[in-house]
Design an enzyme around this catalytic site. Sequence first.
Site, PDB file in Angstrom:
ATOM      1  N   LYS A 289       0.837  -1.203   0.000  1.00  0.00           N
ATOM      2  CA  LYS A 289       0.000   0.000   0.000  1.00  0.00           C
ATOM      3  C   LYS A 289       0.872   1.254   0.000  1.00  0.00           C
ATOM      4  O   LYS A 289       0.597   2.212  -0.721  1.00  0.00           O
ATOM      5  CB  LYS A 289      -0.946  -0.021   1.209  1.00  0.00           C
ATOM      6  CG  LYS A 289      -2.075  -1.029   1.035  1.00  0.00           C
ATOM      7  CD  LYS A 289      -2.852  -1.325   2.306  1.00  0.00           C
ATOM      8  CE  LYS A 289      -3.806  -2.493   2.040  1.00  0.00           C
ATOM      9  NZ  LYS A 289      -4.538  -2.954   3.222  1.00  0.00           N
TER      10      LYS A 289
ATOM     11  N   GLN B 169      -5.000  -1.523   9.296  1.00  0.00           N
ATOM     12  CA  GLN B 169      -4.815  -2.876   8.755  1.00  0.00           C
ATOM     13  C   GLN B 169      -5.371  -3.910   9.732  1.00  0.00           C
ATOM     14  O   GLN B 169      -5.100  -3.855  10.933  1.00  0.00           O
ATOM     15  CB  GLN B 169      -3.318  -3.123   8.485  1.00  0.00           C
ATOM     16  CG  GLN B 169      -3.020  -4.410   7.764  1.00  0.00           C
ATOM     17  CD  GLN B 169      -3.561  -4.450   6.334  1.00  0.00           C
ATOM     18  OE1 GLN B 169      -3.674  -3.435   5.669  1.00  0.00           O
ATOM     19  NE2 GLN B 169      -3.918  -5.625   5.872  1.00  0.00           N
TER      20      GLN B 169
ATOM     21  N   ASP C 142     -11.381   2.258   3.214  1.00  0.00           N
ATOM     22  CA  ASP C 142     -11.557   0.796   3.189  1.00  0.00           C
ATOM     23  C   ASP C 142     -13.035   0.423   3.038  1.00  0.00           C
ATOM     24  O   ASP C 142     -13.361  -0.725   2.726  1.00  0.00           O
ATOM     25  CB  ASP C 142     -11.072   0.214   4.526  1.00  0.00           C
ATOM     26  CG  ASP C 142      -9.846  -0.668   4.368  1.00  0.00           C
ATOM     27  OD1 ASP C 142      -9.613  -1.152   3.254  1.00  0.00           O
ATOM     28  OD2 ASP C 142      -9.159  -0.870   5.368  1.00  0.00           O
TER      29      ASP C 142
END
Length: 285
Positions: free
Chosen positions: A53, A97, A120
């Site tokens: 990422k 995460q 997300d």
Amino acid sequence: MTAKILDGKKMSAEIRAAIKEKVVLLKEKGIVPGLAVILVGDNPASKVYVGQKEKGCLEAGFASFLHRLPETTSQEELLALIDKLNADKTVHGILVQLPLPRQIDPDTVLAAIRPEKDVDGFHPVNIGRLVAGLPASEPCTPKGILRLLKSTGIPLAGKEAVVIGRSNIVGKPVALMLLAESATVTICHSKTADLAEHARRADILVAAIGKPRFVTADMVKEGAVVIDVGINRLEEGLVGDVDYEPVAEKASWITPVPGGVGPMTIAMLLENTLEQAEKTGASGR
Ligand code: GUN
């Protein structure tokens, strides 16, 4: 039939190149898309994903703010960091995460992110908007899957879509997105009776269960489009949830592992962050 390859690597490279061009234009207006990624602990797979990422951000010309926190981080400490990033106008997207260490409740943490910065698509507001068919920040892997499916040119409306896996990250949202495209959607999971029978009906089969080579050729209808979301790290290397070679003999389209869904996830994360930067401008609000 031998399947054509749905090349996520190539498609994601094209998307990232287009994003990079848009970033150049945004920068002329004084806006630099910024993504904050929070990694708590030392989960090896998470470290790999977070590294990818960050690399994606830097290549696209984004500002990347990586926060590595120790395994022992308390929920309060993490929430305090999220508060700070929520208020930071240089940060357009925040990603925590997953999985998180056990002392931290992921639902509390995800709900603490401002829904507009939730690139997300995991915040309850964005999930609710997705359920209601309203514009939402869409989860990256399902969004990437839809992009791959649409690239085949096959209309999704009226198709039998079978999703194997009911996770909040992939199975449930991809099912909702297929439904929004007017596919007839079945979600199968570990308790489904006669899963193979369901799978065999699928015009579009999405495998997201995390079991290496779970989907075998006898579970696939001739001409089906097969999307493999699995990333199983075995001694022999990366293996998907689909028994690739025999299934590719029957499918019309198939995603490889690696090089299928995986690269699309990062491209969609960058796209979500870029869109947020475009919406809020330099104010970050
Ligand atoms: N862990 C596995 N996949 C994902 C993802 O898409 N987003 C986050 N935040 N964590 C993950």
